[in-house]
Design an enzyme around this catalytic site. Structure first.
Site, PDB file in Angstrom:
ATOM      1  N   LYS A 558      68.420  72.594  -0.143  1.00 45.65           N
ATOM      2  CA  LYS A 558      67.774  71.532   0.649  1.00 45.65           C
ATOM      3  C   LYS A 558      67.102  70.623  -0.362  1.00 45.65           C
ATOM      4  O   LYS A 558      67.015  70.964  -1.542  1.00 45.65           O
ATOM      5  CB  LYS A 558      66.744  72.113   1.612  1.00 45.65           C
ATOM      6  CG  LYS A 558      65.788  73.124   0.954  1.00 45.65           C
ATOM      7  CD  LYS A 558      64.886  73.818   1.968  1.00 45.65           C
ATOM      8  CE  LYS A 558      65.551  74.928   2.735  1.00 45.65           C
ATOM      9  NZ  LYS A 558      65.807  74.645   4.138  1.00 45.65           N
ATOM     10  N   ARG A 559      66.623  69.475   0.068  1.00 45.26           N
ATOM     11  CA  ARG A 559      65.890  68.625  -0.868  1.00 45.26           C
ATOM     12  C   ARG A 559      64.694  69.379  -1.430  1.00 45.26           C
ATOM     13  O   ARG A 559      64.150  70.286  -0.781  1.00 45.26           O
ATOM     14  CB  ARG A 559      65.431  67.339  -0.162  1.00 45.26           C
ATOM     15  CG  ARG A 559      66.546  66.352   0.069  1.00 45.26           C
ATOM     16  CD  ARG A 559      67.121  65.845  -1.235  1.00 45.26           C
ATOM     17  NE  ARG A 559      66.194  64.931  -1.875  1.00 45.26           N
ATOM     18  CZ  ARG A 559      66.389  63.631  -1.980  1.00 45.26           C
ATOM     19  NH1 ARG A 559      67.489  63.060  -1.525  1.00 45.26           N
ATOM     20  NH2 ARG A 559      65.501  62.867  -2.588  1.00 45.26           N
ATOM     21  N   LYS A 564      58.712  72.393   1.662  1.00 43.37           N
ATOM     22  CA  LYS A 564      59.822  73.329   1.889  1.00 43.37           C
ATOM     23  C   LYS A 564      59.618  74.631   1.105  1.00 43.37           C
ATOM     24  O   LYS A 564      60.247  75.637   1.389  1.00 43.37           O
ATOM     25  CB  LYS A 564      61.157  72.664   1.511  1.00 43.37           C
ATOM     26  CG  LYS A 564      61.499  71.470   2.410  1.00 43.37           C
ATOM     27  CD  LYS A 564      62.791  70.805   1.948  1.00 43.37           C
ATOM     28  CE  LYS A 564      63.104  69.516   2.694  1.00 43.37           C
ATOM     29  NZ  LYS A 564      63.741  69.754   4.008  1.00 43.37           N
ATOM     30  N   THR A 668      68.506  71.684   9.451  1.00 42.80           N
ATOM     31  CA  THR A 668      69.846  71.798  10.028  1.00 42.80           C
ATOM     32  C   THR A 668      70.675  72.746   9.183  1.00 42.80           C
ATOM     33  O   THR A 668      71.613  73.373   9.694  1.00 42.80           O
ATOM     34  CB  THR A 668      70.534  70.424  10.120  1.00 42.80           C
ATOM     35  OG1 THR A 668      70.334  69.735   8.881  1.00 42.80           O
ATOM     36  CG2 THR A 668      69.967  69.600  11.243  1.00 42.80           C
ATOM     37  N   LYS A 672      73.516  75.896  10.042  1.00 40.78           N
ATOM     38  CA  LYS A 672      74.818  76.083   9.384  1.00 40.78           C
ATOM     39  C   LYS A 672      74.943  77.508   8.849  1.00 40.78           C
ATOM     40  O   LYS A 672      75.998  78.140   8.978  1.00 40.78           O
ATOM     41  CB  LYS A 672      74.985  75.060   8.242  1.00 40.78           C
ATOM     42  CG  LYS A 672      75.067  73.615   8.735  1.00 40.78           C
ATOM     43  CD  LYS A 672      74.885  72.585   7.618  1.00 40.78           C
ATOM     44  CE  LYS A 672      74.591  71.216   8.219  1.00 40.78           C
ATOM     45  NZ  LYS A 672      74.084  70.232   7.234  1.00 40.78           N
TER      46      LYS A 672
HETATM   47  C1  Z2T Z   1      65.051  63.373   6.460  1.00 40.38           C
HETATM   48  O1  Z2T Z   1      66.210  63.866   5.987  1.00 40.38           O
HETATM   49  C2  Z2T Z   1      64.313  64.079   7.410  1.00 40.38           C
HETATM   50  C3  Z2T Z   1      63.147  63.538   7.890  1.00 40.38           C
HETATM   51  C4  Z2T Z   1      62.707  62.310   7.429  1.00 40.38           C
HETATM   52  O2  Z2T Z   1      61.540  61.832   7.939  1.00 40.38           O
HETATM   53  C5  Z2T Z   1      63.420  61.603   6.497  1.00 40.38           C
HETATM   54  C6  Z2T Z   1      64.586  62.143   6.029  1.00 40.38           C
HETATM   55 CL1  Z2T Z   1      65.525  61.267   4.872  1.00 40.38          CL
HETATM   56  C7  Z2T Z   1      61.206  60.518   7.821  1.00 40.38           C
HETATM   57  C8  Z2T Z   1      64.850  65.387   7.917  1.00 40.38           C
HETATM   58  C9  Z2T Z   1      63.803  66.424   8.277  1.00 40.38           C
HETATM   59  O3  Z2T Z   1      63.000  66.691   7.152  1.00 40.38           O
HETATM   60  C10 Z2T Z   1      64.495  67.702   8.740  1.00 40.38           C
HETATM   61  O4  Z2T Z   1      63.560  68.662   9.159  1.00 40.38           O
HETATM   62  C11 Z2T Z   1      65.444  67.383   9.896  1.00 40.38           C
HETATM   63  O5  Z2T Z   1      66.224  68.511  10.209  1.00 40.38           O
HETATM   64  C12 Z2T Z   1      66.361  66.244   9.539  1.00 40.38           C
HETATM   65  O6  Z2T Z   1      65.637  65.123   9.091  1.00 40.38           O
HETATM   66  C13 Z2T Z   1      67.212  65.814  10.724  1.00 40.38           C
HETATM   67  O7  Z2T Z   1      66.442  65.616  11.860  1.00 40.38           O
END
Ligand code: Z2T
Length: 826
Positions: A558-559, A564, A668, A672
């Site tokens: 994940k990022r 996290k 997400t 998966k």
């Molecule tokens: C992002 O990937 C997510 C949230 C953001 O808030 C921005 C970006 Cl680029 C502005 C992610 C969430 O961190 C994650 O928990 C979630 O599953 C995903 O979006 C899709 O909803």
């Protein structure tokens, strides 16, 4: 020749035979690539193959576009600054039913589909979850026959390519277009103009009314590039339309007329910079002018693009019956004042009518809870770039606050809290508030997240508009993340419950009884083992990382973000090493474990980059530690992306979803992994809550504080040092990092990370350490009993069909969009 009609007739209008496929492929190679088969490069072969497959989708695509237009049915316009599509070839083959045809045709030419598919460069037009969600959603919209269009930006450079130099992240540009992409169809003739800057003035229109006019300072062209989005098991093929910026003729004229050729060309570059590069910040916007330009650029182009499809004389009051714009986070929310401007200034509607139409046309999905992730744009910048939009935002705010004052007389504190304009630390537009005010529905992305949005982040708004708030739990497309990425599992499922589950994923429930079937469990384990073997050989070839596949695969991808808590995972690794070094546990007693990290850090996010360096430093030592007897390995392949995810996720036994409760909106990846038979070790955060509920506590390694517990600890005053002092094992791990053992004796190398943990620890890593370690001990015990582990893994697959993005889309349809399906018949 083999005639594969059964699979192809379903979704291609031109039934393909191996011969016709081969002919088209050879034609592409010769006349489009301009090479002989014998001298074609891998890229030539890929381009020719991709265009061959693409052409089998075109007829259905054109039919889809035409029939939907003729029907005048309601269209879902998904507005997203990011689409993290992943490689396209396999998905196109799957939906056209041409996989076997292509395989046979290529083999007969002495070529290998596997080799050719490996050359595809994925379009990385997104950061992470939000962008990948958009890609899953357009897949499901097409599969469910919903008239829909995805609008976004065709970035010339997607998310950077991550490399490691001496363990540190170094970013390289992602020039995904350098060989061109076979998947796009540009339409220069359909370009639209987008304006910026200038000023506003009052004018009198033909009817003698005073109107405001925007006199822009500059315009750029938005050129649409179409991508086909094939549904699965349907003839429906929708469109993804990505906009690319181009200088207008005005720029070119300018070049002619001004003597200053050089600066004229430079001006052209400025215009075309708009779609140059994806901003690599996930959830921490930097407030850069170019980013606001990108947002307005694609939204203005998209709205114009849709409006021009309406028939002459269309009654704009009926607009909400024809379109619903879904705002993927606040990035496209400038569309709200843009539609107001078009309706009021250009189409002459009364403000009140325009406002009613606008609010009924937009809905907003929020993806975060972190305050620093909520976008704000300074009034200064917005007023300079979009002066008319700022005026409109002010007027929206005035009217909105008048309503608040009427409902809550004398409550000026509330008015200040709810204002779309913040005053401190600088005057700025709160985009999440604008989105909420300008939309019919606001949704979070998992049950817990939606609750916290309603009760915390946007509580004043939900008190005022209780019906505005709803939840749609995220989902993922099982076509890409089960069928394509894990064909062995898909085959086993087919053989067990029959086909048809790929677009009816709750049918995976039928697998439940097989958890008790020893021969099924064995087959299931063989699938997992084969996926581990596949991943191990990929990693050897891709990164030169040598691993044994005979181990528990423990994966955190994940990022990289503090919330996290990659640090928590790392502390577990260091704890094991520390205990072995101290003789508290014997390496021989450990379950062999491969810990895999994958994570990109935003280039400007210092802490995240230091954590990457720390992980790589620990990996280097642990992987070479004779004391561990090879029982613990840490792999951190660089440049985690969709392509790698598709190989890695099916190989995982353990899915790390360990964010601090109340911080991860959904996640997400968690879905998966579960759908591919990994067990989750996780907190009650985001969609973990729903996964835990569905798979059952016996099949999930739960640990950590709950969100209310986090809140009370924070209210009571959190002191990480006391956790350090009170926990010998934790102290051991942290002290080992500080000892210099991972940094060639340098005791200060990781001070930045460690002192933050000890004295701030915003995300309470130390508070959750003990229960995490205990949960990992439960993992060890559980994994030792392979039959029981398999039972749990199978139940994870069987019980997580809920997380198909088809279900998410159905929820959007039922709760928000109300757009009927429109099956395309050929
Ligand atoms: C992002 O990937 C997510 C949230 C953001 O808030 C921005 C970006 Cl680029 C502005 C992610 C969430 O961190 C994650 O928990 C979630 O599953 C995903 O979006 C899709 O909803």
């Amino acid at each position: 020749m083999l005639q594969v009609t059964e699979t192809t007739e379903r979704s291609t209008s031109t039934p393909a035979t191996v011969d016709s496929f081969k002919d088209e492929f050879l034609r592409q190679l010769r006349y489009e690539q301009g090479v002989e088969l014998g001298t074609a490069s891998r890229d030539d072969l890929f381009q020719a193959l991709a265009r061959t497959v693409r052409n089998y989708m075109v007829d259905n695509w054109l039919t889809t576009v035409e029939t939907q237009k003729a029907a005048g049915s309601k269209v879902v316009a998904y507005l997203s600054a990011e689409y993290l599509m992943g490689p396209q070839l396999d998905n196109a083959l799957l939906s056209t039913g041409l996989t076997d045809v292509a395989d046979t045709a290529l083999s007969s030419l002495g070529l290998s589909l596997d080799d050719i598919r490996a050359t595809e460069v994925e379009p990385g037009l997104g950061n992470g979850g939000l962008g990948r969600l958009a890609a899953c959603f357009i897949d499901s919209l097409a599969t469910k026959n919903i008239p829909a269009i995805g609008y976004g930006i065709r970035y010339e450079y997607g998310i950077f390519r991550q490399t490691f130099v001496d363990g540190r992240q170094v970013e390289q540009p992602d020039s995904w277009l350098s060989n061109g992409t076979p998947w796009e169809i540009p339409h220069t003739d359909q370009a639209v103009e987008v304006a910026f800057g200038g000023h506003t003035e009052q004018a009198i229109d033909q009817t003698g009314r005073s109107v405001t006019r925007w006199v822009p300072g500059e315009t750029v062209l938005a050129v649409p590039y179409n991508y086909m989005v094939p549904g699965y098991g349907t003839a429906n093929v929708n469109t993804l339309r990505l906009w690319s910026a181009k200088a207008t003729n005005a720029f070119n004229l300018h070049i002619f007329n001004s003597g200053d050729y050089e600066s004229a060309v430079r001006a052209q570059t400025v215009a075309e910079n708009i779609s140059k590069v994806l901003y690599p910040e996930d959830s921490t916007p930097q407030g850069k002018e170019l980013r606001l330009k990108q947002q307005y650029f694609f939204v203005a182009a998209s709205i114009k693009d849709f409006l021009r499809t309406l028939p002459e004389g269309f009654d704009l009051k009926k607009l909400p019956e024809r379109i619903v714009f879904q705002l993927n986070d606040t990035h496209p929310v400038i569309g709200v004042p843009e539609l107001m401007r078009i309706l009021v200034d250009e189409r002459g509607l009364a403000w009140e009518d325009a406002w009613d139409i606008t609010r009924r046309s937009f809905n907003y999905t929020c993806h975060t809870l972190l305050p620093e992730a909520l976008e704000v744009w300074s009034v200064d910048l917005l007023g300079r770039l979009l002066p008319r939009h700022l005026e409109i935002i002010y007027r929206i705010n005035e009217q909105f606050l008048a309503g608040i004052r009427a409902t809550y007389p004398g409550d000026e504190l509330r008015v200040r809290r709810m204002s779309i304009i913040q005053e401190q630390p600088e005057r700025a537009v709160r985009m999440a508030f604008l989105a909420t005010v300008g939309s019919t529905k606001v949704n979070g992305v998992a049950a817990l997240h939606s609750d916290l949005l309603r009760d915390k982040v946007l509580d004043d708004f939900s008190a005022y508009w209780p019906d505005k708030f709803t939840n749609v739990t995220n989902g993922i497309t099982p076509r890409r993340f089960v069928q394509l990425s894990n064909p062995s599992l898909a085959n086993l499922i087919d053989d067990t419950i029959g086909t048809g589950w790929l677009n009816d994923l709750e049918r995976l429930k039928e697998l439940e009884p097989y958890a008790e079937d020893a021969s099924f469990r064995k087959a299931f384990r063989e699938v997992k083992q084969a996926n581990k073997d596949r991943f191990v050989s990929l990693l050897a070839q891709r990164d030169g990382i040598e691993l044994s596949s005979d181990a528990l695969f423990d994966v955190m991808v994940k990022r990289l973000h503090e919330y996290k808590r990659q640090m928590l995972k790392l502390l577990h690794v260091v704890t094991i090493y520390d205990r072995v070094l101290k003789g508290e546990i014997k390496a021989a007693d450990l379950t062999p474990r491969v810990v895999v990290f994958g994570a990109k850090a935003a280039p400007g996010y210092k802490m995240a980059k230091e954590i990457i360096f720390l992980i790589n430093s620990v990996a280097k030592v642990v992987n070479n530690a004779p004391e561990l007897e090879g029982r613990l390995r840490v792999a951190f392949p660089a440049n985690y992306n969709v392509t790698l995810a598709e190989k890695l996720i099916p190989a995982a036994d353990l899915s790390e979803q360990i964010s601090l409760a109340g911080k991860e909106a959904s996640g997400t990846g968690n879905m998966k992994f579960a759908l591919n038979g990994a067990l989750t070790i996780g907190t009650l955060d985001g969609a973990n809550v729903e996964i835990h509920e569905l798979v059952g506590g016996e099949n999930f390694f739960l640990f950590g504080m709950t969100e209310p517990e986090v809140q009370s600890l924070s209210d009571a005053g959190y002191h990480p040092t006391s956790f350090y002092e009170g926990n010998a094992s934790l102290r051991g791990a942290i002290d080992l990092i500080s000892s210099g053992i991972f940094s060639g004796g340098d005791r200060t190398a990781f001070e930045f990370v460690i002192s933050d943990l000890l004295y701030k620890d915003r995300f309470m890593v130390l508070a959750d350490y003990q229960t995490y370690i205990e949960a990992q001990e439960r993992v060890e015990v559980a994994y030792a009993d392979q039959e029981s582990w398999s039972r749990k893994a199978i139940l994870n697959v069987a019980r997580t069909g809920f997380f198909t993005s088809d279900r998410s889309i159905q929820d959007y349809l039922d709760r928000i969009w109300h757009a009927p399906a429109f099956p395309v018949t050929k």
